[in-house]
Design an enzyme around this catalytic site. Structure first.
Site: not given
Ligand code: SIN
Length: 275
Positions: A101, A103, A251, A266
């Site tokens: 995917h 983000d 990723h 993150r």
């Protein structure tokens, strides 16, 4: 630390570079930041090793790229809500990001970049795979490029997504809305074209087509985009930090470490409308 001391080493043929010679706990001057940003534009994902930073220091580094994006459904850390923790515990089976995917395609202005800092990693496994979406586009035939030009995808947030039980997720009451993006995205800084889609739970179909019509095309593109020669694989160590450009990178978090704990911090950077 001055920019002359940076060493930038590619880690694969398609994308990815490690940057050495920088302590991210120190304030960063503009010249050095510009060199890092250029490396990100050149290699699409960059990594640093052996960093010892607090959430505040990670945030200070991230802010060089722009305003911080707050995840609509996943709360951040107390004190630094801009940082959220991705955690998979010893008894978790699922992980966040375990399918290819880019983000936050389910928003009208998907995040530009994502920064991940490894707090705790399993003794083996837990790597992340990255794929170069420019190369995926550029290696299509002219016939396929012509057919895809102008197509848009329909994207949504998959409420039933399986993720690590340890992850805190706010209740989602509203109906998932659908958001369209171009299937071929032009990068706002490099001007290069890239394939732009995620796994089926997010990118559900091509606008104006049925699921049955869309799926053979999207399925082919997903398979093509993640050909081994378009990818790199990063083996995290405690203190590794990665930054990737969601405009041109896919990723996937490899879920191969059941029985061990993995904790990542993150931060995501606000993006722009896609074109
Ligand atoms: C993500 O998709 O942001 C998670 C990647 C990872 O944990 O390796």
């Amino acid at each position: 630390m001055g920019s002359n001391s940076l060493e930038i080493n590619p880690i694969a043929g398609a994308l990815g570079a490690e940057i050495h010679g920088l302590d991210l706990a120190d304030p960063l001057d503009d010249v050095t930041f510009q060199q890092i940003h250029q490396a990100l534009l050149d290699y699409s994902v960059v990594f640093f090793r052996d960093q010892k930073i607090t959430p505040e220091q990670q945030l200070a580094f991230a802010k060089h790229w722009g305003d911080i994006h707050f995840h609509p459904h996943i709360p951040g850390l107390e004190g630094t809500p801009e940082v959220f923790e991705i955690v998979k515990k010893e008894d978790d089976i699922h992980t966040l990001g375990g399918e290819w995917h880019t983000d936050q395609m389910f928003t009208p202005t998907p995040v530009r970049a994502t920064m991940l800092y490894a707090k705790q990693v399993p003794p083996q496994g837990g790597d992340t795979l990255f794929a170069n979406a420019y190369l995926a586009y550029e290696t299509l035939s002219d016939g396929m490029k012509n057919m895809l030009a102008g197509l848009r995808t329909v994207n949504t947030y998959n409420m039933k997504k399986k993720r690590a039980a340890a992850m805190k997720v706010n209740d989602i009451n509203e109906e998932a809305s659908e958001v369209e993006h171009p299937l071929i995205r032009t990068h706002s800084e490099t001007g290069r074209k890239a394939l732009y889609l995620s796994y089926k739970g997010i990118t559900t179909r091509i606008a104006g087509m049925t699921d049955a019509e869309s799926e053979p095309i999207l399925g082919y593109l997903r398979q093509h985009m993640t050909r081994p020669e378009f990818t790199c694989r990063f083996q995290w160590q405690e203190g590794s930090l990665g930054v990737w450009d969601n405009r041109c990178v896919q990723h996937l978090a490899v879920n191969d470490y059941n029985g061990y704990r993995r904790v990542m911090h993150r931060i995501t950077i606000n993006g722009e409308a896609t074109s």
